[in-house]
Each structure stands twice: as C-alpha cells, then as structure tokens.
Design a protein around this motif. Structure first.
Motif: not given
Length: 160
Positions: A85-88, A101-113
């Motif tokens: 949402t924010l990036g788009s 704009a069209l999102g073509i790639e998104v990745s996420a790393t989770h560090h803590r809950a």
C-alpha cells in the motif's frame, strides 16, 4: 467503504469517496486525485491511516487488532499489505496524473512479532526513475522496535 467496483448512485457517474479519504488521513491536496478511486477496500478493512504522503516518504499506521493470525500476532500478510500500500501510493504520486504505477515485486523479512497496539509503516524511496520505483518499508511497533523490513518495486506506465 468502497470497493472501486460498486456502481455509483447516479448511473455513469463515478462515486465520490471523499469521506473515505478523510477517514484514511489522505492530505487535502491529494483528495481531488483520489476522490473517485478512494484508497481501496483492503486499506479500509485493514484500518490503515496515512499521516504523510509523498513519493519520497509515505507513513501510515495500522492496528494489530483485526489483522492477526491464529497465534494472536500481526499476520505476516498484513505487513506485506502495508508495504505494498505505502510503496504503491508513493509510486503513483511519483508517476503523476498521466501515468500509473503497477507493483511488480514485493518481499518482506519479519524480525519480531506484535500482539497489540498500532504499527507504523514508513516507506522511503530508494529509486524514483522514469519507469521504475523502489521503496523500502520499515514497520515498527509503538516502542519504535522494527517488526519487518519490506521492499517493493513498481513499474511506471503511461495511461492508455
């Protein structure tokens, strides 16, 4: 709440979603641009509220409550929804009125809950080009601790 597919009250007229934009914290200067599109049904359902909107930096909050997975913590997909949402939105602002704009790639790393409260997402532009944008999105909890780091790439296209 709007879904961008529900017909307007007046046949042929686009719906006026100004109330949705106000509730989502969209700045006054961006409301004319989004008045007939809104922020999207998922943004509304997730409770995302913007506090700053520009191509270079986008900031919003989202409640943990209502966006949890079975273990009672913020769902990993919710992190990704916030990042996209924010990036788009930032990429769309960069694209301007004659492009999209069209999102073509998104990745996420989770560090803590996070199990309660509000999380804040901050998207920072890494690259704002003619055909591509890249943003890093950092999600933090109420104590400022990093919950996840995401990266989204959007392609910029001319409107048809």
């Amino acid at each position: 709440m709007s879904d961008n597919f529900t017909p307007a009250a007046v046949p042929g007229a686009a719906p006026d979603l100004t109330d949705e934009l106000v509730s989502a914290g969209v700045p006054v200067e961006l409301r004319p641009w989004l008045r007939h599109m809104g922020v999207g049904a998922l943004v509304v359902k997730m409770g995302i509220v913007f506090s700053h909107m520009s191509a270079e930096r986008m900031v919003a909050t989202m409640p943990v409550e209502g966006n949890t997975q079975v273990a009672g913590i913020l769902h990993g997909g919710a992190h990704t929804v916030m990042a996209e949402t924010l990036g788009s939105f930032a990429a769309a602002i960069h694209a301007g009125p004659d492009r999209h704009a069209l999102g073509i790639e998104v990745s996420a790393t989770h560090h803590r809950a996070a199990a309660a409260g509000l999380v804040t997402g901050t998207a920072t532009a890494i690259h704002l080009g003619r055909t591509l944008t890249v943003h890093e999105v950092v999600m933090t909890d109420g104590q400022g601790r990093r919950l996840s780091t995401a990266r989204i790439t959007n392609m910029i296209r001319d409107n048809a």
